[in-house]
Write a protein that holds these residues in place. Sequence first.
Motif, PDB file in Angstrom:
ATOM      1  N   HIS A 103     -28.526 -38.107  64.241  1.00 24.96           N
ATOM      2  CA  HIS A 103     -28.137 -39.575  63.907  1.00 24.96           C
ATOM      3  C   HIS A 103     -27.448 -40.467  64.995  1.00 24.96           C
ATOM      4  O   HIS A 103     -26.878 -41.701  65.069  1.00 24.96           O
ATOM      5  CB  HIS A 103     -26.969 -39.526  62.714  1.00 24.96           C
ATOM      6  N   GLU A 104     -27.343 -39.750  66.396  1.00 24.06           N
ATOM      7  CA  GLU A 104     -26.642 -40.587  67.357  1.00 24.06           C
ATOM      8  C   GLU A 104     -27.390 -40.316  68.701  1.00 24.06           C
ATOM      9  O   GLU A 104     -28.100 -39.287  68.801  1.00 24.06           O
ATOM     10  CB  GLU A 104     -25.340 -40.666  67.514  1.00 24.06           C
ATOM     11  N   PRO A 105     -27.364 -41.048  69.896  1.00 29.59           N
ATOM     12  CA  PRO A 105     -27.845 -40.715  71.060  1.00 29.59           C
ATOM     13  C   PRO A 105     -27.808 -39.323  71.943  1.00 29.59           C
ATOM     14  O   PRO A 105     -28.663 -38.947  72.203  1.00 29.59           O
ATOM     15  CB  PRO A 105     -27.656 -41.976  72.004  1.00 29.59           C
ATOM     16  N   SER A 106     -26.693 -39.029  71.628  1.00 19.98           N
ATOM     17  CA  SER A 106     -26.177 -37.653  72.268  1.00 19.98           C
ATOM     18  C   SER A 106     -26.938 -36.446  71.692  1.00 19.98           C
ATOM     19  O   SER A 106     -27.540 -35.577  72.279  1.00 19.98           O
ATOM     20  CB  SER A 106     -24.852 -37.302  72.471  1.00 19.98           C
ATOM     21  N   GLN A 107     -27.250 -36.577  70.507  1.00 23.25           N
ATOM     22  CA  GLN A 107     -28.121 -35.608  69.604  1.00 23.25           C
ATOM     23  C   GLN A 107     -29.548 -35.735  70.133  1.00 23.25           C
ATOM     24  O   GLN A 107     -30.214 -34.654  70.170  1.00 23.25           O
ATOM     25  CB  GLN A 107     -27.926 -35.676  68.036  1.00 23.25           C
ATOM     26  N   LEU A 108     -30.147 -36.982  69.887  1.00 19.89           N
ATOM     27  CA  LEU A 108     -31.350 -37.032  70.372  1.00 19.89           C
ATOM     28  C   LEU A 108     -31.729 -36.517  71.992  1.00 19.89           C
ATOM     29  O   LEU A 108     -32.637 -35.864  72.160  1.00 19.89           O
ATOM     30  CB  LEU A 108     -31.666 -38.513  70.423  1.00 19.89           C
ATOM     31  N   ASP A 109     -30.711 -36.831  72.846  1.00 21.04           N
ATOM     32  CA  ASP A 109     -30.919 -36.484  74.293  1.00 21.04           C
ATOM     33  C   ASP A 109     -30.837 -34.943  74.386  1.00 21.04           C
ATOM     34  O   ASP A 109     -31.809 -34.418  75.108  1.00 21.04           O
ATOM     35  CB  ASP A 109     -29.841 -36.953  75.076  1.00 21.04           C
ATOM     36  N   ARG A 132     -21.946 -45.276  58.519  1.00 21.46           N
ATOM     37  CA  ARG A 132     -20.809 -44.298  58.770  1.00 21.46           C
ATOM     38  C   ARG A 132     -21.731 -43.297  59.777  1.00 21.46           C
ATOM     39  O   ARG A 132     -21.180 -43.155  60.726  1.00 21.46           O
ATOM     40  CB  ARG A 132     -20.854 -43.290  57.492  1.00 21.46           C
ATOM     41  N   LEU A 133     -23.213 -43.058  59.509  1.00 19.81           N
ATOM     42  CA  LEU A 133     -23.770 -42.281  60.380  1.00 19.81           C
ATOM     43  C   LEU A 133     -25.237 -42.892  60.208  1.00 19.81           C
ATOM     44  O   LEU A 133     -25.683 -43.535  59.424  1.00 19.81           O
ATOM     45  CB  LEU A 133     -23.949 -40.852  60.075  1.00 19.81           C
ATOM     46  N   GLY A 134     -25.808 -42.731  61.574  1.00 17.73           N
ATOM     47  CA  GLY A 134     -27.346 -43.047  61.283  1.00 17.73           C
ATOM     48  C   GLY A 134     -27.403 -44.106  62.520  1.00 17.73           C
ATOM     49  O   GLY A 134     -26.818 -44.811  62.999  1.00 17.73           O
ATOM     50  N   TRP A 135     -29.011 -44.356  62.946  1.00 17.93           N
ATOM     51  CA  TRP A 135     -29.403 -45.202  63.880  1.00 17.93           C
ATOM     52  C   TRP A 135     -29.572 -46.615  63.173  1.00 17.93           C
ATOM     53  O   TRP A 135     -30.027 -46.722  62.095  1.00 17.93           O
ATOM     54  CB  TRP A 135     -30.840 -44.735  64.134  1.00 17.93           C
ATOM     55  N   HIS A 136     -29.676 -47.610  63.972  1.00 14.38           N
ATOM     56  CA  HIS A 136     -29.738 -48.971  63.561  1.00 14.38           C
ATOM     57  C   HIS A 136     -31.373 -49.017  63.204  1.00 14.38           C
ATOM     58  O   HIS A 136     -32.128 -48.398  63.919  1.00 14.38           O
ATOM     59  CB  HIS A 136     -29.440 -49.978  64.724  1.00 14.38           C
ATOM     60  N   PRO A 137     -31.736 -49.745  62.079  1.00 12.62           N
ATOM     61  CA  PRO A 137     -32.893 -49.681  61.971  1.00 12.62           C
ATOM     62  C   PRO A 137     -33.823 -50.167  62.786  1.00 12.62           C
ATOM     63  O   PRO A 137     -35.163 -49.759  62.924  1.00 12.62           O
ATOM     64  CB  PRO A 137     -33.088 -50.801  60.355  1.00 12.62           C
ATOM     65  N   TYR A 162     -26.882 -44.008  50.268  1.00 11.91           N
ATOM     66  CA  TYR A 162     -26.217 -45.233  49.657  1.00 11.91           C
ATOM     67  C   TYR A 162     -25.064 -45.233  49.704  1.00 11.91           C
ATOM     68  O   TYR A 162     -24.272 -44.191  49.825  1.00 11.91           O
ATOM     69  CB  TYR A 162     -26.807 -45.080  48.112  1.00 11.91           C
ATOM     70  N   ALA A 163     -24.407 -46.377  50.080  1.00 12.41           N
ATOM     71  CA  ALA A 163     -23.198 -46.773  49.877  1.00 12.41           C
ATOM     72  C   ALA A 163     -22.393 -46.966  48.414  1.00 12.41           C
ATOM     73  O   ALA A 163     -21.277 -46.732  48.250  1.00 12.41           O
ATOM     74  CB  ALA A 163     -22.640 -48.238  50.930  1.00 12.41           C
ATOM     75  N   ASN A 164     -23.408 -47.514  47.657  1.00 11.92           N
ATOM     76  CA  ASN A 164     -23.043 -47.349  45.936  1.00 11.92           C
ATOM     77  C   ASN A 164     -23.811 -46.758  45.384  1.00 11.92           C
ATOM     78  O   ASN A 164     -25.001 -47.130  44.483  1.00 11.92           O
ATOM     79  CB  ASN A 164     -23.079 -49.005  45.865  1.00 11.92           C
TER      80      ASN A 164
END
Length: 365
Positions: A103-109, A132-137, A162-164
Amino acid sequence: MHFRATRAEIDRDAFAHNAQLIRDSAAGAKVLGVIKADGYGHGVISTANAIAAHVDAFAVAFIDEALQLREAGFSLPIVLLEGCLSAAELPICAHHNLQPVVHEPSQLDAILTSRLVRPLAVWLKVDTGMHRLGWHPQDVARVYRELEASPNVGAITLMSHYANSGDSEHPLTQRQNDLFSAVCAETAITESLSIANSAALLSSSKDFSTLDGHWVRTGLTLYGVAPRTPDQNIKIPLRPVMRLVAPVIAVREIPVGDSVGYGSRWQAKRKSRIATVAIGYADGYPRHCPDGTPVYVHGTEVPLIGTVSMDMITIDITDLDAVQVGDEVELWGPNLPVDRIAEAAGTISYELFCRVSARVPRVEI
């Protein structure tokens, strides 16, 4: 051996019943059973044993929770919802068939640069609006291509959250659906998608007959509680798994005007009969429950009175004749839905389950 009568009874048959209902409701979708936080306070090993035959994989928050399951002998795939928190965890994931969320760059690297004994199945998380977590579309297609090209990656599931949950009419829900669909179209993934959770599963607007090969994440429903949705007409015959019970340890009469408990919060407006019950906030019963919060004893509901103590609560049994020391009180369970206690305490059932402390034995029935 447990001498204390206060306990959380865990109904294995109710677990299996709920898991099968979810499986049936999800039609062709695969089911990811969320058992983080010690199985939402129910005991992760008991939970995993009860639902393993009814789900396709488990989900936990982080690697320590996953390794507890592996050490207990469970072989189903396990998804790490927070992903790996350091590169050192990746070889462990490869060895134990753990599937991290990315969900973020350090995990991908870390995935792209590690040396692993076998490729990982990973879950690529998209932030479609919960933030909260995740890549920008706009970054997902690039990240997907990098993962797909890596020898360390064997399979990719695309996911969002989902947020709702369950509110299909909320404007953000539609935006999230549209964003997720657009992102999916930019990848080669046509199956192995996951956005629906327990609340979405119960929403009448969702057509799960079209989700062959996709994943439905289910948490609260496994434990016998239907998430709150705007469409309260949606019913599924879930069975509560946890029954929290404690014994009466004292009974006394008090005159009009006398008070009960710390701070003298409650005062008797009539000659009253009071029972003291062996459970308190150290056991996870919410200290901020107000007077009138229901408890269940002798086939009826009676009110909590006075401030919740560390080890005890007091209840008004004036209108019951037969209550005596040793009688059993249900704090929540089949006769008293946990949602009612959560509402009285100004919280949610998830928190009540998770806060039942370790000193309360979990007893399988």
